[in-house]
Motif scaffolding. Structure first.
Motif, PDB file in Angstrom:
ATOM      1  N   CYS A 234     -10.233  -9.965 -15.017  1.00 44.87           N
ATOM      2  CA  CYS A 234     -11.004  -8.813 -14.552  1.00 44.87           C
ATOM      3  C   CYS A 234     -10.162  -7.541 -14.684  1.00 44.87           C
ATOM      4  N   LEU A 235     -10.848  -6.416 -14.798  1.00 42.28           N
ATOM      5  CA  LEU A 235     -10.182  -5.124 -14.963  1.00 42.28           C
ATOM      6  C   LEU A 235     -10.740  -4.155 -13.932  1.00 42.28           C
ATOM      7  N   LEU A 236      -9.853  -3.613 -13.091  1.00 43.03           N
ATOM      8  CA  LEU A 236     -10.236  -2.666 -12.048  1.00 43.03           C
ATOM      9  C   LEU A 236      -9.500  -1.355 -12.285  1.00 43.03           C
ATOM     10  N   TYR A 237     -10.253  -0.255 -12.270  1.00 37.62           N
ATOM     11  CA  TYR A 237      -9.641   1.056 -12.430  1.00 37.62           C
ATOM     12  C   TYR A 237      -9.397   1.700 -11.060  1.00 37.62           C
TER      13      TYR A 237
ATOM     14  N   ARG B  33       0.830  -1.204   0.000  1.00 38.71           N
ATOM     15  CA  ARG B  33       0.000   0.000   0.000  1.00 38.71           C
ATOM     16  C   ARG B  33       0.864   1.253   0.000  1.00 38.71           C
ATOM     17  N   PHE B  34       1.935   1.237   0.789  1.00 33.01           N
ATOM     18  CA  PHE B  34       2.843   2.387   0.836  1.00 33.01           C
ATOM     19  C   PHE B  34       3.538   2.592  -0.511  1.00 33.01           C
ATOM     20  N   LEU B  35       3.900   1.498  -1.160  1.00 31.81           N
ATOM     21  CA  LEU B  35       4.659   1.574  -2.412  1.00 31.81           C
ATOM     22  C   LEU B  35       3.788   1.940  -3.603  1.00 31.81           C
ATOM     23  N   THR B  36       2.578   1.406  -3.663  1.00 29.21           N
ATOM     24  CA  THR B  36       1.772   1.499  -4.880  1.00 29.21           C
ATOM     25  C   THR B  36       0.456   2.263  -4.720  1.00 29.21           C
ATOM     26  N   GLY B  37      -0.018   2.462  -3.502  1.00 28.78           N
ATOM     27  CA  GLY B  37      -1.339   3.056  -3.296  1.00 28.78           C
ATOM     28  C   GLY B  37      -2.471   2.064  -3.447  1.00 28.78           C
ATOM     29  N   VAL B  38      -2.140   0.780  -3.598  1.00 30.50           N
ATOM     30  CA  VAL B  38      -3.130  -0.285  -3.741  1.00 30.50           C
ATOM     31  C   VAL B  38      -3.105  -1.139  -2.477  1.00 30.50           C
TER      32      VAL B  38
ATOM     33  N   GLY C 215      -4.397   2.212 -10.409  1.00 32.14           N
ATOM     34  CA  GLY C 215      -4.321   1.547  -9.115  1.00 32.14           C
ATOM     35  C   GLY C 215      -4.515   2.400  -7.893  1.00 32.14           C
ATOM     36  N   MET C 216      -4.175   3.674  -7.926  1.00 32.54           N
ATOM     37  CA  MET C 216      -4.222   4.484  -6.709  1.00 32.54           C
ATOM     38  C   MET C 216      -5.610   4.445  -6.068  1.00 32.54           C
ATOM     39  N   GLY C 217      -5.628   4.119  -4.775  1.00 31.50           N
ATOM     40  CA  GLY C 217      -6.878   4.110  -4.028  1.00 31.50           C
ATOM     41  C   GLY C 217      -7.682   2.830  -4.108  1.00 31.50           C
TER      42      GLY C 217
END
Length: 244
Positions: free
Chosen positions: A98-101, A61-66, A83-85
Motif C-alpha cells: 500500500c502507498l500512503l501520502y 511521532r515526535f521524530l517523524t511526524g507520523v 509522511g508528515m501528518g
C-alpha cells in the motif's frame, strides 16, 4: 519483522525516483523510519506490555511526524511517502504494497469498541490529505484521491474521489501507484453534461419560436423576448470546469 523491513526498503527504491542510496533512505525517509519503529512497538504490543509500545509510538511521532498506534497491523512493502501528518489508528489494517501520502488519516468515527478503524487491502493508494474513517474495507488495487473522505466500503479496482467519497471508476486494470493525481473531475463532467443539455433545450425553444413567428405573421420576431443563451464558452463556466 526483518523480512518486512527489507520489503519496506525495497518498495521505496522501486517507487520513489528520488531515492538515491541506502543511507539516504535510512536517515532521510520519515515514513521508513516510522514503519521500522512501529514494527518493534507492534511486537511489544502483542506481548501486552502496558506502556513501552505507546512511548515508542509517541517518540516516533515526535521524530517523524507520523503517528501509528502500536496495535495497527501493517503488511509488507508499505510506503508512507513524505509522511508528515499521517495518523493510523489502533485497529487499522494495511495490506501489502500500500502507498500512503502525507496527511492521510486512517481513523475512527466514535468511541465504539472493537474494530473501529479501516482495513486497506493490498496495493491501495491513498492520496495526500485523504481521510478513511470507520471500520470499513477498501478493496485491492483501489485509488483514493487527494482530500477525499471515505466512510463506506469500497470494492476492489475502484477510484474514489470527493467528500464524501464516491466511486467514479471501476475496472479490472491494475493501477499505477504513482498516478494518484490522474483522477476524473466528476463535478466538472456533470456540469458539462448539464450545460450541453441546456444548450440543446434552448436551441429547441428558439426553433419553436421561429415556427410560431412563421405561423403568426402579424407578430414580428424582434417583439419576442428571448433570454441570452448560456453555453460552455461562457467565461465563468470555463474558469470552473476548464477549457477541455
Amino acid at each position: 519483522m526483518f523480512r518486512s523491513l527489507r520489503s519496506d526498503f525495497a518498495i521505496i527504491k522501486e517507487r520513489d525516483p528520488a531515492a538515491r542510496g541506502v543511507w539516504e533512505i535510512l536517515f532521510c525517509y520519515p515514513g521508513f523510519q516510522a514503519l521500522s519503529i512501529h514494527r518493534i512497538s507492534h511486537k511489544l504490543w502483542k506481548y501486552n506490555l502496558p506502556l513501552l509500545p505507546r512511548l515508542l509510538s509517541h517518540f516516533t511521532r515526535f521524530l517523524t511526524g507520523v503517528e501509528i498506534h502500536p496495535g495497527a497491523q501493517i503488511g509488507k512493502g508499505v510506503f508512507i511517502d513524505h509522511g508528515m501528518g499521517v495518523v493510523i489508528g489502533e485497529t487499522s489494517e494495511i495490506g501489502d504494497r500500500c502507498l500512503l501520502y502525507q496527511g492521510v488519516t486512517l481513523g475512527g468515527t466514535g468511541k465504539e469498541s472493537g474494530k473501529r478503524h479501516p482495513t486497506l487491502e493490498a496495493n491501495v493508494v491513498v492520496g495526500a490529505g485523504a481521510k478513511v474513517l470507520g471500520g470499513i474495507c477498501v478493496g485491492t488495487n483501489t485509488r483514493i484521491g487527494a482530500g477525499s473522505v471515505v466512510v463506506k466500503n469500497v470494492e476492489a479496482n475502484s477510484t474514489v474521489v470527493g467528500i464524501p467519497g464516491r466511486i467514479v471508476h471501476q475496472s479490472g486494470a491494475k493501477i499505477n501507484p504513482l498516478a494518484h493525481s490522474a483522477l476524473p473531475d466528476t463535478e466538472a463532467n456533470v456540469l458539462r453534461n448539464l450545460m450541453e443539455r441546456i444548450d440543446q433545450l434552448e436551441s429547441d425553444i428558439m426553433g419553436l419560436q421561429d415556427l410560431v413567428i412563421n405561423i403568426q405573421t402579424n407578430r414580428k420576431k424582434e417583439d419576442i423576448i428571448i433570454g441570452e443563451s448560456q453555453n460552455l464558452r461562457d467565461k465563468e463556466i470555463i474558469e470552473f470546469i476548464g477549457d477541455d
